[in-house]
Design a protein around this motif. Structure first.
Motif, PDB file in Angstrom:
ATOM      1  N   LEU A 111       0.198  -7.735  -1.030  1.00 41.60           N
ATOM      2  CA  LEU A 111       1.393  -8.028  -0.247  1.00 41.60           C
ATOM      3  C   LEU A 111       1.029  -9.212   0.636  1.00 41.60           C
ATOM      4  CD1 LEU A 111       4.222  -6.769   0.466  1.00 41.60           C
ATOM      5  CD2 LEU A 111       3.070  -5.611   2.311  1.00 41.60           C
ATOM      6  N   TYR A 112       1.841 -10.277   0.591  1.00 41.13           N
ATOM      7  CA  TYR A 112       1.475 -11.490   1.308  1.00 41.13           C
ATOM      8  C   TYR A 112       2.716 -12.300   1.671  1.00 41.13           C
ATOM      9  CZ  TYR A 112       1.931 -13.156  -3.503  1.00 41.13           C
ATOM     10  OH  TYR A 112       2.389 -13.407  -4.764  1.00 41.13           O
ATOM     11  N   PHE A 113       2.501 -13.279   2.539  1.00 40.36           N
ATOM     12  CA  PHE A 113       3.538 -14.240   2.885  1.00 40.36           C
ATOM     13  C   PHE A 113       3.215 -15.542   2.169  1.00 40.36           C
ATOM     14  CE2 PHE A 113       4.134 -11.418   6.494  1.00 40.36           C
ATOM     15  CZ  PHE A 113       5.517 -11.363   6.564  1.00 40.36           C
ATOM     16  N   LYS A 114       4.190 -16.085   1.460  1.00 39.82           N
ATOM     17  CA  LYS A 114       4.024 -17.357   0.764  1.00 39.82           C
ATOM     18  C   LYS A 114       5.100 -18.286   1.275  1.00 39.82           C
ATOM     19  CE  LYS A 114       3.647 -19.235  -3.881  1.00 39.82           C
ATOM     20  NZ  LYS A 114       3.724 -18.883  -5.304  1.00 39.82           N
ATOM     21  N   ASP A 115       4.693 -19.324   1.966  1.00 35.49           N
ATOM     22  CA  ASP A 115       5.615 -20.282   2.593  1.00 35.49           C
ATOM     23  C   ASP A 115       6.636 -19.577   3.483  1.00 35.49           C
ATOM     24  OD1 ASP A 115       4.290 -22.349   1.323  1.00 35.49           O
ATOM     25  OD2 ASP A 115       5.634 -22.338  -0.403  1.00 35.49           O
ATOM     26  N   GLY A 116       6.196 -18.539   4.200  1.00 29.64           N
ATOM     27  CA  GLY A 116       7.045 -17.844   5.160  1.00 29.64           C
ATOM     28  C   GLY A 116       7.863 -16.705   4.588  1.00 29.64           C
ATOM     29  N   ARG A 117       7.793 -16.457   3.294  1.00 30.02           N
ATOM     30  CA  ARG A 117       8.568 -15.380   2.667  1.00 30.02           C
ATOM     31  C   ARG A 117       7.635 -14.265   2.195  1.00 30.02           C
ATOM     32  NH1 ARG A 117      13.443 -17.567   2.592  1.00 30.02           N
ATOM     33  NH2 ARG A 117      13.873 -19.623   1.796  1.00 30.02           N
ATOM     34  N   ALA A 118       8.054 -13.021   2.423  1.00 28.82           N
ATOM     35  CA  ALA A 118       7.246 -11.868   2.024  1.00 28.82           C
ATOM     36  C   ALA A 118       7.313 -11.695   0.515  1.00 28.82           C
ATOM     37  CB  ALA A 118       7.734 -10.610   2.720  1.00 28.82           C
ATOM     38  N   LYS A 119       6.150 -11.579  -0.119  1.00 26.66           N
ATOM     39  CA  LYS A 119       6.057 -11.411  -1.566  1.00 26.66           C
ATOM     40  C   LYS A 119       5.118 -10.252  -1.860  1.00 26.66           C
ATOM     41  CE  LYS A 119       8.112 -15.428  -2.579  1.00 26.66           C
ATOM     42  NZ  LYS A 119       9.297 -15.588  -3.369  1.00 26.66           N
ATOM     43  N   VAL A 120       5.312  -9.652  -3.032  1.00 30.36           N
ATOM     44  CA  VAL A 120       4.412  -8.605  -3.497  1.00 30.36           C
ATOM     45  C   VAL A 120       4.031  -8.941  -4.932  1.00 30.36           C
ATOM     46  CG1 VAL A 120       6.255  -7.053  -4.276  1.00 30.36           C
ATOM     47  CG2 VAL A 120       4.035  -6.118  -3.682  1.00 30.36           C
ATOM     48  N   GLU A 121       2.762  -8.767  -5.259  1.00 36.22           N
ATOM     49  CA  GLU A 121       2.301  -8.962  -6.628  1.00 36.22           C
ATOM     50  C   GLU A 121       2.235  -7.589  -7.279  1.00 36.22           C
ATOM     51  OE1 GLU A 121      -1.336 -11.064  -9.113  1.00 36.22           O
ATOM     52  OE2 GLU A 121      -1.669 -10.455  -7.044  1.00 36.22           O
ATOM     53  N   ILE A 122       3.055  -7.385  -8.316  1.00 36.60           N
ATOM     54  CA  ILE A 122       3.052  -6.109  -9.018  1.00 36.60           C
ATOM     55  C   ILE A 122       2.422  -6.302 -10.382  1.00 36.60           C
ATOM     56  CG2 ILE A 122       5.018  -5.089  -7.811  1.00 36.60           C
ATOM     57  CD1 ILE A 122       6.745  -5.842 -10.238  1.00 36.60           C
ATOM     58  N   ALA A 123       1.800  -5.242 -10.893  1.00 35.65           N
ATOM     59  CA  ALA A 123       1.090  -5.325 -12.165  1.00 35.65           C
ATOM     60  C   ALA A 123       1.524  -4.207 -13.092  1.00 35.65           C
ATOM     61  CB  ALA A 123      -0.408  -5.234 -11.925  1.00 35.65           C
ATOM     62  N   LEU A 124       1.623  -4.534 -14.354  1.00 37.13           N
ATOM     63  CA  LEU A 124       1.812  -3.535 -15.398  1.00 37.13           C
ATOM     64  C   LEU A 124       0.419  -3.005 -15.699  1.00 37.13           C
ATOM     65  CD1 LEU A 124       3.834  -2.304 -17.478  1.00 37.13           C
ATOM     66  CD2 LEU A 124       2.918  -3.973 -19.081  1.00 37.13           C
ATOM     67  N   ALA A 125       0.239  -1.707 -15.536  1.00 36.25           N
ATOM     68  CA  ALA A 125      -1.102  -1.148 -15.646  1.00 36.25           C
ATOM     69  C   ALA A 125      -1.089   0.157 -16.432  1.00 36.25           C
ATOM     70  CB  ALA A 125      -1.671  -0.906 -14.251  1.00 36.25           C
ATOM     71  N   LYS A 126      -2.242   0.460 -16.996  1.00 35.09           N
ATOM     72  CA  LYS A 126      -2.431   1.707 -17.724  1.00 35.09           C
ATOM     73  C   LYS A 126      -3.614   2.412 -17.075  1.00 35.09           C
ATOM     74  CE  LYS A 126      -2.203   3.366 -22.382  1.00 35.09           C
ATOM     75  NZ  LYS A 126      -1.886   2.938 -23.739  1.00 35.09           N
ATOM     76  N   GLY A 127      -3.471   3.693 -16.787  1.00 36.03           N
ATOM     77  CA  GLY A 127      -4.507   4.442 -16.084  1.00 36.03           C
ATOM     78  C   GLY A 127      -5.813   4.514 -16.847  1.00 36.03           C
ATOM     79  N   LYS A 128      -6.920   4.409 -16.116  1.00 34.33           N
ATOM     80  CA  LYS A 128      -8.243   4.524 -16.716  1.00 34.33           C
ATOM     81  C   LYS A 128      -8.684   5.980 -16.714  1.00 34.33           C
ATOM     82  CE  LYS A 128     -10.410   0.142 -15.429  1.00 34.33           C
ATOM     83  NZ  LYS A 128     -11.523  -0.442 -14.658  1.00 34.33           N
ATOM     84  N   LYS A 129      -9.446   6.332 -17.701  1.00 34.23           N
ATOM     85  CA  LYS A 129     -10.092   7.644 -17.738  1.00 34.23           C
ATOM     86  C   LYS A 129     -11.357   7.560 -16.898  1.00 34.23           C
ATOM     87  CE  LYS A 129      -7.308   9.157 -20.984  1.00 34.23           C
ATOM     88  NZ  LYS A 129      -6.022   9.533 -20.506  1.00 34.23           N
ATOM     89  N   SER A 130     -11.940   8.715 -16.547  1.00 38.19           N
ATOM     90  CA  SER A 130     -13.128   8.703 -15.689  1.00 38.19           C
ATOM     91  C   SER A 130     -14.301   7.999 -16.353  1.00 38.19           C
ATOM     92  CB  SER A 130     -13.511  10.128 -15.293  1.00 38.19           C
ATOM     93  OG  SER A 130     -13.816  10.881 -16.446  1.00 38.19           O
ATOM     94  N   TRP A 131     -14.431   8.112 -17.697  1.00 39.80           N
ATOM     95  CA  TRP A 131     -15.542   7.428 -18.360  1.00 39.80           C
ATOM     96  C   TRP A 131     -15.336   5.918 -18.345  1.00 39.80           C
ATOM     97  CZ3 TRP A 131     -14.266   4.585 -22.635  1.00 39.80           C
ATOM     98  CH2 TRP A 131     -13.084   4.916 -23.286  1.00 39.80           C
ATOM     99  N   ASP A 132     -14.074   5.460 -18.339  1.00 40.13           N
ATOM    100  CA  ASP A 132     -13.800   4.027 -18.218  1.00 40.13           C
ATOM    101  C   ASP A 132     -14.270   3.508 -16.864  1.00 40.13           C
ATOM    102  OD1 ASP A 132     -12.638   3.539 -20.673  1.00 40.13           O
ATOM    103  OD2 ASP A 132     -10.601   3.966 -19.975  1.00 40.13           O
ATOM    104  N   LYS A 133     -14.037   4.303 -15.828  1.00 38.33           N
ATOM    105  CA  LYS A 133     -14.441   3.895 -14.475  1.00 38.33           C
ATOM    106  C   LYS A 133     -15.956   3.801 -14.386  1.00 38.33           C
ATOM    107  CE  LYS A 133     -10.445   6.135 -12.394  1.00 38.33           C
ATOM    108  NZ  LYS A 133      -9.997   7.187 -11.495  1.00 38.33           N
ATOM    109  N   ARG A 134     -16.645   4.789 -14.962  1.00 33.93           N
ATOM    110  CA  ARG A 134     -18.119   4.764 -14.945  1.00 33.93           C
ATOM    111  C   ARG A 134     -18.647   3.570 -15.728  1.00 33.93           C
ATOM    112  NH1 ARG A 134     -17.455  10.465 -15.702  1.00 33.93           N
ATOM    113  NH2 ARG A 134     -17.860  10.219 -17.921  1.00 33.93           N
ATOM    114  N   HIS A 135     -18.001   3.275 -16.859  1.00 27.11           N
ATOM    115  CA  HIS A 135     -18.406   2.137 -17.682  1.00 27.11           C
ATOM    116  C   HIS A 135     -18.238   0.827 -16.905  1.00 27.11           C
ATOM    117  CE1 HIS A 135     -19.079  -0.248 -21.254  1.00 27.11           C
ATOM    118  NE2 HIS A 135     -17.936  -0.894 -21.032  1.00 27.11           N
ATOM    119  N   THR A 136     -17.129   0.691 -16.174  1.00 23.38           N
ATOM    120  CA  THR A 136     -16.871  -0.513 -15.380  1.00 23.38           C
ATOM    121  C   THR A 136     -17.919  -0.680 -14.286  1.00 23.38           C
ATOM    122  OG1 THR A 136     -14.504  -0.260 -15.796  1.00 23.38           O
ATOM    123  CG2 THR A 136     -15.137  -1.710 -13.993  1.00 23.38           C
TER     124      THR A 136
END
Length: 158
Positions: A111-136
């Motif tokens: 969440l940030y201000f860009k040239d005085g206007r409030a903006k939010v960066e949203i992402a399309l995401a898929k949940g990681k499994k616990s083994w994915d987190k450990r691998h990362t």
């Protein structure tokens, strides 16, 4: 008063990249009340429990905590209210199609201000499994060890 230039980050969701595989991102404007903007300018917000959803052809941001403005009066806002995101129709349609796939969600990254206007960066995401987190984590530590060893060799200490 001079117009603001540049980008000022208010809040980041660092845990999102740990918990999700981020596939695509969009920058969206936000419909805010006056006291919300003042509270954000003070640098107060939390994206930890936040997510976005498509409802009725519009994208809404839910669960984001923007605390009440301390000098606000009876016109103060609710801290966790639904906030409308401003995107193009083509972007909304694309997001809606992708979110319809099983396992995908929309999470706010920053969440940030860009040239005085409030903006939010949203992402399309898929949940990681616990083994994915450990691998990362293991991958990150291995890369860190490589960099340390490379630095030692360059300095002649190997």
């Amino acid at each position: 008063m001079a117009k603001e230039q540049g980008q000022k980050v208010v809040a980041q969701n660092k845990k999102a990249r740990h918990d999700y595989h981020v596939e695509d991102t969009w920058e969206a404007g936000m419909v805010l009340q006056g006291t919300e903007v003042k509270s954000l300018r003070m640098g107060r917000a939390s994206l930890v429990d936040g997510f976005a959803e498509v409802d009725g052809g519009e994208v809404w941001l839910l669960g984001v905590h923007i605390p009440e403005y301390t000098q606000g009066t009876w016109t103060n806002h609710a801290a966790r209210r639904r906030r409308k995101l401003l995107l193009n129709r083509a972007e909304i349609d694309k997001i809606e199609r992708k979110v319809a796939d099983k396992g995908y969600t929309l999470v706010p990254l920053s969440l940030y201000f860009k040239d005085g206007r409030a903006k939010v960066e949203i992402a399309l995401a898929k949940g990681k499994k616990s083994w994915d987190k450990r691998h990362t984590i293991a991958e990150r530590e291995a890369n860190r060890e490589k960099q340390v060893e490379l630095g030692r060799r360059l300095k002649g200490r190997a």
